[in-house]
Design an enzyme around this catalytic site. Sequence first.
Site, short mmCIF file in Angstrom:
data_model
loop_
_atom_site.label_atom_id
_atom_site.label_comp_id
_atom_site.label_asym_id
_atom_site.label_seq_id
_atom_site.Cartn_x
_atom_site.Cartn_y
_atom_site.Cartn_z
N GLU A 138 0.77 -1.42 -0.20
CA GLU A 138 -0.02 -0.06 -0.07
C GLU A 138 0.91 1.35 0.11
O GLU A 138 0.58 2.23 -0.79
CB GLU A 138 -0.85 0.10 1.18
CG GLU A 138 -2.27 -0.94 1.18
CD GLU A 138 -1.58 -2.52 1.34
OE1 GLU A 138 -0.51 -2.65 1.98
OE2 GLU A 138 -2.44 -3.34 1.04
N HIS B 293 -11.03 -5.11 7.89
CA HIS B 293 -11.83 -4.93 6.72
C HIS B 293 -13.20 -4.09 7.14
O HIS B 293 -14.15 -3.88 6.32
CB HIS B 293 -12.34 -6.40 6.44
CG HIS B 293 -11.04 -7.14 6.02
ND1 HIS B 293 -10.30 -7.72 6.91
CD2 HIS B 293 -10.51 -7.61 4.98
CE1 HIS B 293 -9.38 -8.24 6.17
NE2 HIS B 293 -9.64 -8.24 4.93
#
Lengths: 379, 323
Positions: B59, B128
């Site tokens: 990321e 998540h």
Amino acid sequence: MVDDLQRAGSGQLDPTSLLPPAEPVHLLDPDGTLHEDPDHPVGLDDAALLELHRTMIITRRVDREAINLQRQGQLGVYASCLGQEAAQVASAWALQDEDWIFPSYRELGAAIVRDVDPADLLHLFRGTWLSDHDPYEHRFALLSIPIGTQALHATGFAMGARFDDNPIVTVVYFGDGGTSEGDPHEAMTFAGVMRAPVVFFVQNNQYAISVPLAKQTAAPTLAHKAIGYGLPGYRCDGNDPLATYAVTRRAVERARAGHGPALIEALTYRMEAHTTSDDPSRYRSDEELEAAALTDPIVRLRNHLRNRDLLDDATERRFEEEAAERAQAVRDAIYDAPHGDPLELFDHVYVAPRADLAAQRDELRAELARREDDDGGAA
Amino acid sequence: MTVTLAQAINRALTDAMAEDDRVLVFGEDVGRLGGVFRVTDGLQSRFGEQRCFDTPLAESGIIGTAIGLAIYGYRPVAEMQFDGFTYPAFEQLVSHLAKLRNRSRGTLTLPVTVRIPYGGGIGAGEHHSESPESYWVHTAGLTVVSPGTPDDGYAMVREAIASDDPVIVMEPKRRYWMKADIELPVTAPPAHEALVRREGTDVTIVCYGPMVRTALDAAEAAEEEGWSLEVLDLRSLSPMDTEAIVASVQRTGRAIVVHEAGRSLGLGAEVAARVQEAAFYHLEAPVLRATGFDTPYPPAKLEGYWLPDVDRILDLVERSLAY
């Protein structure tokens, strides 16, 4: 050239082709003797060698001036590149004008190659502003303080160039300590997969502030790290300007030709403290420093030029005088330089104007007016 | 035509890429797969692997290379696969993406859009289901928006990509399948303007993103109790439309802020501060907050106890009205 990268991950790639040579590339002895190497042709004419020497002399003199300015309280802090002039100047010398440099915070030598006014960089260290040069004009990105983070910017920029079929290359500088950070690893991963024309140039100056290389990595050399990303790892004597130039040139032109990124480890030595706030006597000996001084990059090229009768006293004096003038110009620009308008703090945060920031700007404006009134009253 | 939020965002990306060949879409699994939520479905086949591509699983690498691409002259749209996966990119987002323009004294412009599916309610658990918007709102240099409807999904993503500033689009993943009857392309007021989604007279419910639907449901239920709730959708979290909040509170005299993120230093704290600064004498009750708790995100089977819902909002409405 064999397209190694297309075979990456398939197990077909011959890993040994990516490994660094057993010994770093070294062309110039401390006494100036040149050992030519057909694999690493230098290809610089006499005039260029003199220019290289001149630029290293200017770098060292301006660097000294910055340290002096810090000692006089004119800079808050400064990170010297003393001893790393060849690693910086000769590597930057290997680039074309359109190529981009992504520096860390110690790359005065590379900045001088790119005609960046050193005073513009020193404003960061004085605290007058955060930067003051136009990256697009000089193809020299902003100094980057968070370690290794700029490797990703160089990689993204190179990806853009590749997408555009624009034959430019980026070079990113970071240090031995930087190789432990995550971002250079992510950058090499991306660069390998995307075939980005970027050269990762590690100046291994032996220390990350106080921590020596042995405590930084268990890798055989820093150049060996390249293989994990499918990049070739090169090593050169970073205090040897000709070896540094030749190795960088090779990596840069390889990238420009579309053969992908590379990692270079340039072995050098940080002769000064990490920054002017550091006290290296707590972690390294005078003997070590004296030994390192014997490998001085500027002395080495000077010896070479003298041996070949390319450098006379008058030319040397002219270089020194010019360096002194450049240092004086930096001093003139920095000494007692005023900070900018405090209200400018609000001007560059966003392109689009924001009402909330405009309101806070008005608050500060009102505070400034009150201060002025108070000062006026006191006088 | 019935359009889901995911489809609306997909269309926004498609239209932006068709209009400007400098727009690139990249991230983890956004290419061939079309994204784990299919928001980038079809982009790679239409625009090619150079305009929409899968990145390595890193990321920080995604945001850091987006910065480099933007300096080069591209207009990157980077996807962070899930809210909890933005943390490896934190340094690039906070130290560089947000600050490079200021650091360069306005010389560098970074028209980067970062799309982050966020929030809970889909049974996906920790990493998540998180709501990290306060981090971005607290970071000078970022613009942060969160669509609560399919129309806004389209309009805000288009606006973000068109912006020369870096914009974080917080996409409420539990609302990706929410439908609206609209014709794309739609237009909407600029994101920095909050919108009253339902008018009311008793209490202002300030919300955004996934909680817009929840707040509207609460307003519906409140009607049966005889309470009239005004639902104000912030839309943009940074900047925040203080004027619209204050105007609504001046009408109702009461405010409740709703967000999934934990309470302490969540956006509710900022809204409450702004309301008491600007509408102190209009307040009939303290500003209350219906939020997630100050605990880590719970296991999936427990998220129903953790997330703010209609009942939690109505309990606070009752408390507010009792002052």
